[in-house]
Design an enzyme around this catalytic site. Structure first.
Site: not given
Length: 763
Positions: A629, A704, A736
């Site tokens: 991320s 995602d 995600h």
């Protein structure tokens, strides 16, 4: 799970000597200590990737969803099964006897496919699992509401009966009991419904929901970025409900491809990318008696581009507060309206910043005096303040160069305010209390580590969800001064515990402070290989997140560290550094990144690598960086901007161009693209692609909906256009968080193989 004393003489010493613990922790931070001195006792079985993700969980019995019944007599929690750690049943513990038992087997509830809305909501909440995922206590402590797969169940503790509530057809989301337990509310088909539990009469509070109109629902950025998962709030006396009405018509409708193994799902989503339109939001109040809706004046007609991050009722049920936030997030106002004059809000508190104002959940209106507690970073650190209802400051309750984490509980009768914070050290979270009238702060928690308390509604007893580097999560019951009353789950790592066979090889880190280029202190921790030979040189992996509102360098237990333990057993040094911009260090430390991301953060990671290079046992030519991320963004920026520091990088689900990310998060740190075009370009990866040499692995979930897959495909294309060689692994159907045992096994095996080939085989 018995009501006994502490497990060992060591812990007894710790509980009786909190001042020594503080001194010990401060010493551990300032100087390197020997990792082996902190090793756990247990077997010497090497950790495998497959065992990391298998059931039963290595952390042992780790309850979630901890609650105390309003009367303080029962502890309830969700616990995963031994054969499936992600399937949860509801358990209870009697506070008087300390006896634990299964309260409700989730098999008694229907198991249905989740709606797309609920799937998205759980992804926002980072909730993963099956069975019972949430529940709500009735105010009289005699019943529970349990939402499950769109249905709502009422569980009576008197006879342990479960009844399916008559809520009609469709999938119910965001269900809860009203404050006094007479009603159940929920959202279905973008409208708000209320069920009278006595008459079983179901009524729609709103009727115009559908399409671009959503009633009582939190918009995307509220869920993802503001920590607001709901769009409605009950008045304490159950006479009315405040709710949001959002109009998404102005938000750009994008067609997003979710790629699965057996096909492609085209999903239309109104995604508010940086610089684009947000929803238009209204705040209404509907009365239960006549279903009449009145609207609150949030702003003038010329300034509707605002955020509504928080809504709270006052105890009298006649006044409603809301927090008004400007689009640039440099202004936050706490406003108050009376139900008989909703068009005339009054501003109680104004917060202003040249960068941004952080949100929190620490507003609390008192019942026994006309006052409220408010958290603010106005002096550079998050602290608690007491105001009267006219907005006049009465006293600052906490102060100093340290941050309050969260307001936990207020005992108005005894005159205490309980809160968690970092008063003693930034790498631990402790429970403290301060007199409501102001005065000296007392530390309540004792054990060194991370404390997350859960208080009863009507009594000064609390559950302590505690963990540390050497202790997987354990739960205990405590009195108002921190005195230990009972164990809910002691979770000792001893024979029979899932971790025990591996514990003898478990390594704890060495903490050290470094200095950033502006002189600010950077916290770090280093895990040495096991077995360790000071005469050898080892490759190193820098594990990074690096983004705001997060912290890696703590004395805490984390499943994310399992891969770290695997790596050290494979002969790697693993290093972590919380760069400027990360949490719990005050606004000066955090706001360095304003209007330019990936600059100060990368410079600080370079400071960390310089330190690694100074260590005689680190192979300075074989250092990799790995993150997911924001950490994936940091891995790419570090490799592209500092290729002489990192031989390889692993980037998971990275943001690569901040114009692709959402408004509330991105504009908080980079401002609006129209006012900071240069900052957006400098914070993007693409100006630095030409610097890339070799040693990159990227991975991304192909479904995602948070960091869109396009972020990675753009990098793929840019690198291909430059003729640069790299590797990529994309996971069909994964979101995600990269959930699922099979997905994670393949992912971590791939990462380990990549690191071996880059840092070991090429030597």
């Amino acid at each position: 799970m018995t009501k006994n004393g502490l497990a060992s003489s060591l812990r007894a010493v710790k509980l009786g000597a909190s001042s020594l613990l503080i001194a010990s922790q401060l010493a551990m931070i300032s100087t390197l200590t020997t990792a082996s001195a902190y090793a756990l006792e247990g077997g010497m079985t090497p950790l495998t990737i497959e065992r990391m993700n298998a059931s039963p969980a290595l952390a042992g019995t780790s309850p979630r969803g901890l609650k105390l019944s309003p009367d303080g007599q029962k502890v309830t929690y969700l616990a995963g099964r031994k054969d499936n750690q992600n399937f949860y049943d509801l358990w209870q513990m009697d506070v008087k006897t300390g006896k634990s038992s299964l309260l409700l087997n989730a098999d008694k509830l229907a198991s249905n496919e989740l709606s797309d809305e609920e799937k998205a909501r759980r992804e926002r909440q980072r909730i993963y699992g099956e069975g019972i995922m949430e529940y709500f206590w009735a105010d009289d402590s005699k019943a529970l509401l349990i939402p499950a797969a769109g249905n709502l169940y009422y569980f009576s503790l008197a006879d342990n009966s479960v009844s399916l509530l008559p809520i009609g057809e469709g999938f119910a989301t965001d269900a809860r009991l009203s404050p006094k337990g007479n009603f159940v509310s929920f959202v279905r088909d973008q409208n708000l419904y209320v069920l009278n539990l006595a008459t079983k009469k179901l009524e729609a509070m709103t009727t115009d929901g559908g399409g671009v109109i959503k009633n009582a629902m939190a918009e995307f950025v509220a869920q993802e970025e503001m920590d607001r998962m709901t769009g409605y709030w009950w008045a304490p006396d159950e006479s009315a409900i405040a709710f949001t009405r959002i109009d998404e018509s102005a938000v750009e409708l994008v067609t997003r491809n979710e790629i699965y193994a057996d096909g492609i799902k085209l999903t239309e989503q109104r995604y508010p990318a940086a610089g684009k339109n947000n929803v238009e939001i209204q705040l209404g109040v509907v009365t239960l008696k006549n279903k009449a809706i009145d609207w609150v004046t949030l702003s003038d007609d010329k300034n509707k581009d605002i955020y509504l991050p928080r809504v709270d009722w006052l105890p009298d049920s006649k006044h409603l507060s809301f927090q008004w936030q400007s689009r640039d997030q440099q202004k936050l106002d706490l406003q108050l309206v009376a139900l008989d004059s909703l068009t005339k809000p009054k501003t109680l508190v104004k917060e202003r910043s040249d960068a941004w104002v952080n949100l929190n959940n620490d507003l609390h209106f008192l019942k026994q005096q006309s006052a409220f507690i408010w958290a603010s970073e106005r002096d550079g650190f998050n602290h608690l303040y007491l105001f009267d209802l006219k907005g006049k400051l009465k006293t600052q309750l906490t102060k100093g160069n340290w941050a309050v984490d969260e307001l936990e509980f207020i005992d108005e009768t005894a005159g205490w305010v309980y809160f968690t914070g970092r008063k003693d050290t930034p790498i631990e979270k402790h429970l403290y209390r301060v007199p409501l009238a102001g005065g000296n702060i007392e530390r309540v928690s004792s054990e060194a580590g991370m404390h997350d308390p859960v208080f009863a509604d009507n009594q000064s007893v609390y559950l302590d969800y505690f963990n540390s580097l050497s202790q997987p999560p354990q739960v205990s019951l405590h009195g108002d001064k921190g005195q230990h009353l009972a164990w809910v789950e002691q979770n000792q790592v001893k024979a029979g515990h899932p971790l025990y066979d591996y514990a003898g090889l478990w390594q704890l880190p060495e903490f050290k402070e470094l200095k950033a280029e502006d002189g600010q202190i950077l916290q770090t921790r280093l895990f040495k290989p096991v077995p360790f030979d000071a005469g050898k040189k080892y490759p190193a992996v820098v594990r990074v997140y690096g983004g705001p509102h997060a912290q890696l360098v703590t004395n805490s237990w984390s499943e994310q560290d399992y891969f770290t333990q695997y790596l050290v057993q494979q002969g790697y040094v693993v290093f972590q550094l919380d760069n400027r911009g990360s949490a719990h260090r005050g606004t000066k430390f955090e706001q360095v990144i304003y209007r330019h991301l990936g600059e100060a953060e990368v410079n600080d990671q370079k400071v960390g690598v310089d330190y690694l290079r100074s260590l005689p046992f680190v192979d300075s030519n074989n250092v990799a960086i790995y993150g997911h991320s924001y950490g994936g963004y940091m891995a790419l920026m570090s490799l592209f901007k500092a290729p002489d520091y990192f031989k390889a990088a692993i980037s998971g689900a990275p943001v690569t161009d901040w114009r692709l990310y959402d408004t509330h998060y991105t504009e908080r740190y980079l401002a609006h693209p129209a006012s900071n075009e240069q900052g957006y370009e400098a914070s993007s990866l693409f100006p630095y692609v030409k610097n890339y040499q070799s040693g990159l692995l990227m991975y991304h979930g192909m479904a995602d909906d948070n960091v869109l897959f396009e972020n990675s495909t753009r990098v793929y294309k840019a690198l291909q256009d430059e003729g640069k060689l790299f590797q990529m692994i994309d996971y069909p159907g994964s979101k995600h968080s990269m959930r699922g045992e099979k997905v994670r096994n393949h992912l971590y095996r791939s990462l380990a193989d990549f690191l071996d080939r880059q840092l070991k085989n090429g030597k």
